[in-house]
Write a protein that holds these residues in place. Structure first.
Motif, PDB file in Angstrom:
ATOM      1  N   LYS A  13       4.224  12.454  -6.784  1.00  0.00           N
ATOM      2  CA  LYS A  13       4.171  11.002  -6.714  1.00  0.00           C
ATOM      3  C   LYS A  13       3.201  10.446  -7.743  1.00  0.00           C
ATOM      4  CE  LYS A  13       5.295  10.597  -1.798  1.00  0.00           C
ATOM      5  NZ  LYS A  13       4.818  10.088  -0.500  1.00  0.00           N
ATOM      6  N   VAL A  14       3.421   9.213  -8.100  1.00  0.00           N
ATOM      7  CA  VAL A  14       2.472   8.517  -8.957  1.00  0.00           C
ATOM      8  C   VAL A  14       1.269   8.146  -8.106  1.00  0.00           C
ATOM      9  CG1 VAL A  14       2.086   6.517 -10.419  1.00  0.00           C
ATOM     10  CG2 VAL A  14       4.330   7.613 -10.388  1.00  0.00           C
ATOM     11  N   SER A  15       0.099   8.661  -8.464  1.00  0.00           N
ATOM     12  CA  SER A  15      -1.080   8.392  -7.657  1.00  0.00           C
ATOM     13  C   SER A  15      -1.837   7.166  -8.132  1.00  0.00           C
ATOM     14  CB  SER A  15      -2.015   9.606  -7.693  1.00  0.00           C
ATOM     15  OG  SER A  15      -2.387   9.896  -9.022  1.00  0.00           O
ATOM     16  N   ARG A  16      -1.787   6.915  -9.454  1.00  0.00           N
ATOM     17  CA  ARG A  16      -2.521   5.757  -9.985  1.00  0.00           C
ATOM     18  C   ARG A  16      -1.964   5.431 -11.355  1.00  0.00           C
ATOM     19  NH1 ARG A  16      -6.977   2.714  -9.424  1.00  0.00           N
ATOM     20  NH2 ARG A  16      -8.072   2.033 -11.293  1.00  0.00           N
ATOM     21  N   ILE A  17      -1.635   4.201 -11.555  1.00  0.00           N
ATOM     22  CA  ILE A  17      -1.138   3.773 -12.849  1.00  0.00           C
ATOM     23  C   ILE A  17      -2.120   2.764 -13.411  1.00  0.00           C
ATOM     24  CG2 ILE A  17       0.778   2.707 -14.093  1.00  0.00           C
ATOM     25  CD1 ILE A  17       1.461   5.371 -12.830  1.00  0.00           C
ATOM     26  N   GLY A  18      -2.842   3.115 -14.448  1.00  0.00           N
ATOM     27  CA  GLY A  18      -3.826   2.207 -15.035  1.00  0.00           C
ATOM     28  C   GLY A  18      -3.185   1.352 -16.098  1.00  0.00           C
ATOM     29  N   THR A  45      -3.722  -3.390  -9.382  1.00  0.00           N
ATOM     30  CA  THR A  45      -3.631  -3.002  -7.968  1.00  0.00           C
ATOM     31  C   THR A  45      -2.235  -3.266  -7.426  1.00  0.00           C
ATOM     32  OG1 THR A  45      -5.979  -3.481  -7.627  1.00  0.00           O
ATOM     33  CG2 THR A  45      -4.580  -3.411  -5.669  1.00  0.00           C
ATOM     34  N   ARG A  46      -1.692  -4.423  -7.738  1.00  0.00           N
ATOM     35  CA  ARG A  46      -0.355  -4.772  -7.255  1.00  0.00           C
ATOM     36  C   ARG A  46       0.699  -3.827  -7.824  1.00  0.00           C
ATOM     37  NH1 ARG A  46       2.864  -6.183  -3.333  1.00  0.00           N
ATOM     38  NH2 ARG A  46       4.546  -7.625  -3.901  1.00  0.00           N
ATOM     39  N   LEU A  47       0.608  -3.539  -9.107  1.00  0.00           N
ATOM     40  CA  LEU A  47       1.576  -2.637  -9.733  1.00  0.00           C
ATOM     41  C   LEU A  47       1.480  -1.238  -9.150  1.00  0.00           C
ATOM     42  CD1 LEU A  47       3.743  -2.102 -11.831  1.00  0.00           C
ATOM     43  CD2 LEU A  47       1.932  -1.734 -13.521  1.00  0.00           C
ATOM     44  N   ASN A  48       0.266  -0.740  -8.965  1.00  0.00           N
ATOM     45  CA  ASN A  48       0.085   0.585  -8.361  1.00  0.00           C
ATOM     46  C   ASN A  48       0.728   0.655  -6.981  1.00  0.00           C
ATOM     47  OD1 ASN A  48      -1.395   1.430 -10.556  1.00  0.00           O
ATOM     48  ND2 ASN A  48      -3.387   1.036  -9.597  1.00  0.00           N
ATOM     49  N   THR A  49       0.521  -0.393  -6.185  1.00  0.00           N
ATOM     50  CA  THR A  49       1.065  -0.423  -4.831  1.00  0.00           C
ATOM     51  C   THR A  49       2.587  -0.360  -4.852  1.00  0.00           C
ATOM     52  OG1 THR A  49      -0.824  -1.703  -4.027  1.00  0.00           O
ATOM     53  CG2 THR A  49       1.172  -1.741  -2.690  1.00  0.00           C
ATOM     54  N   LEU A  50       3.197  -1.119  -5.733  1.00  0.00           N
ATOM     55  CA  LEU A  50       4.654  -1.141  -5.831  1.00  0.00           C
ATOM     56  C   LEU A  50       5.206   0.208  -6.292  1.00  0.00           C
ATOM     57  CD1 LEU A  50       5.084  -4.670  -7.444  1.00  0.00           C
ATOM     58  CD2 LEU A  50       5.787  -4.011  -5.135  1.00  0.00           C
ATOM     59  N   LEU A  51       4.536   0.827  -7.241  1.00  0.00           N
ATOM     60  CA  LEU A  51       5.002   2.116  -7.746  1.00  0.00           C
ATOM     61  C   LEU A  51       4.899   3.211  -6.681  1.00  0.00           C
ATOM     62  CD1 LEU A  51       3.404   1.904 -11.285  1.00  0.00           C
ATOM     63  CD2 LEU A  51       5.844   2.111 -10.827  1.00  0.00           C
ATOM     64  N   VAL A  52       3.763   3.275  -6.035  1.00  0.00           N
ATOM     65  CA  VAL A  52       3.544   4.329  -5.041  1.00  0.00           C
ATOM     66  C   VAL A  52       4.442   4.142  -3.824  1.00  0.00           C
ATOM     67  CG1 VAL A  52       1.836   5.337  -3.468  1.00  0.00           C
ATOM     68  CG2 VAL A  52       1.191   4.769  -5.813  1.00  0.00           C
TER      69      VAL A  52
END
Length: 502
Positions: free
Chosen positions: A5-10, A86-93
């Motif tokens: 899984k994608v854990s964090r997208i900076g 933060t919003r993008l990370n949440t959507l990806l995960v």
């Protein structure tokens, strides 16, 4: 990509795109024959999340016009700049990734490895003639992996160059400087000879700020050093702070500082305050993006009449001088399409519309006849939309960050002086050994190695003692704490990329 899984997208520059897909409601009719045509005629929906630095109405004339002209139901959710990552990370995960979003070059490989984005080559070939025409030469860049393009580069060239107060030169009867000696003489006059004619010694020669990288580029360029980049030395890719000429440039800066010719607060001044010193008429020379200095900042200058600038190239002792290659293919930001997109073709068609001349003009300038008009072939804003705030209120500017046309409406509206500055920067480029992939040590250590250079540069400029010894100590520390690994990894990347991109 699907193994973990994608854990964090900076995302280093939060600009654009993402939101949950909307469900198209069925017709309330009881007739199957009536419901089927309604469903088939509904436009495809494409979602986006827009990072905003200023508020504007999400329901506005421009977004409605984008939907109408493209035939695609573009749904954009806006989020504050600080909350975008933060919003993008949440959507990806959570598996609810937006159809289209933008990320920085440091995360492209991670997204590919984790199966988060699609290769775009076939989509562009089949559905994006405008992108192919406008960006086709730049797709083999930082988002090009294993023979496939996963992202569309931002494509904007800001034209960072040295602007000098031409009105101050004229008042002091000085020629435009072309080399370091002439430049030093001009800075000395700007500080000591009252160029603003107010009877006080309160002016700064050149505005430099450790937080604003562009401000230093012309001085390092005069020593043939591409600031922030790398060069080939004996077959090895070598970071700029170890390049021949770097120490000489630092010594020159040390001399300027101790003569009081640069901003005395260069080490601590925040970015905005550095700009404000220029806007307030206290700085004679400043290296920054031309679209800022002589375009977007025109309303910020407090002097009346407004200051006059001219762009220059300063040559060093060996005749070198110039600016950084914009490397359009290796953008800071890339627009990508999620592997979760239900209709990738519609997403690509949406992006292609934005890159078209029609879409680009619409997203940048608004609607012809409402926000602007042409008189005798000349573009004119319709009042009050010459005011950027008023234009944003109807959706102007805002959607251009999703993806816009390279050399499109934004560039067409630049004034002649800004165009001259951008052209000057593009015509005088410092050579570098460019690499697209980031060395693993740089990913692992973040900004530590870059911060080490800034710390040394600051100490060396302020130093009254032996700068050579400071530099030797810095090099040993830099190499020991990751610099040697960086050189080894960067050299391998360079050699591999030279082979794969031939």
């Amino acid at each position: 990509m699907k193994k973990r899984k994608v854990s964090r997208i900076g995302v280093p520059f939060a600009y654009v795109l993402a939101t949950a897909l909307l469900v198209t409601a069925c017709s309330g009719s009881n007739s199957k024959e009536e419901a089927e045509p309604a469903a088939s005629s509904a436009p495809p929906t494409v979602t986006a999340l827009l990072s905003k630095t200023t508020d504007f109405p999400e329901d506005n004339p421009v977004i409605e016009e984008i939907r109408k002209r493209s035939g695609i139901n573009l749904q954009v959710q806006t989020v504050g700049n600080d909350d975008y990552e933060t919003r993008l990370n949440t959507l990806l995960v959570s598996g609810q990734a937006p159809d289209i979003f933008t990320v920085g070059r440091t995360k492209i490989q991670e997204l590919i490895t984790n199966g988060a984005i699609l290769p775009l080559d076939e989509l562009i070939e089949q559905h994006a003639p405008n992108i192919k025409e406008n960006r086709g030469d730049y797709l083999k860049g930082g988002a090009y992996v294993d023979g496939k393009a996963y992202g569309i580069p931002e494509g904007f060239v800001p034209g960072s160059a040295l602007a000098i107060r031409k009105d101050w030169l004229d008042r002091l009867k000085l020629p435009m400087p072309t080399n370091l000696e002439e430049y030093e003489n001009v800075l000395r006059a700007f500080v000591n000879d009252d160029p603003d004619n107010n009877g006080q010694k309160d002016t700064i020669g050149v505005g430099l700020a450790i937080q604003v990288d562009q401000t230093w580029a012309h001085i390092f360029g005069a020593y043939n050093v591409p600031m922030g980049r790398q060069v080939l030395v004996d077959g090895k890719v070598t970071p700029w702070m170890l390049a021949p000429g770097y120490l000489d440039a630092v010594k020159y800066l040390n001399k300027l500082y101790h003569e009081g010719l640069i901003d005395p607060e260069f080490a601590t001044v925040p970015t905005l305050q550095s700009f404000q010193k220029l806007w307030n008429g206290k700085v004679g020379a400043y290296n920054f993006n031309a679209d800022g200095i002589t375009q977007n900042w025109l309303s910020r200058y407090v002097e009346s009449p407004a200051p006059e600038f001219e762009y220059a190239v300063i040559k060093g002792p060996d005749g070198h001088g110039g600016y950084l290659n914009p490397n359009v293919a290796d953008s800071n930001l890339y627009t990508v399409i999620s592997s979760k997109a239900k209709d990738p073709e519609a997403a690509m068609k949406m992006l292609d519309f934005l890159v078209s001349e029609e879409g680009d003009t619409l997203t940048w300038a608004g609607i012809e006849g409402s926000q602007y008009k042409y008189e005798n072939g000349e573009f004119q804003w319709i009042s009050p939309y010459e005011d950027a705030v008023k234009l944003r209120d109807v959706g102007g500017y805002m959607y251009s960050v999703l993806l816009n046309r390279m050399n499109g409406m934004r560039e067409a509206l630049f004034n002649d002086q800004t165009k001259q500055g951008r052209q000057l920067a593009e015509e005088h480029l410092i050579e570098e050994a460019h690499i697209y992939k980031m060395p693993q040590i740089e990913i692992d250590r973040g900004t530590i190695l870059k911060d080490m250079e800034k710390e040394f540069r600051t100490k060396a400029i302020l130093a009254k003692g032996n700068v050579d010894q400071l530099y030797e100590d810095f090099k040993k520390k830099y190499l020991a704490e990751g610099g040697n690994d960086w050189i080894e990894q960067a050299t391998k990347i360079y050699n591999d990329e030279q082979t794969s991109r031939q």
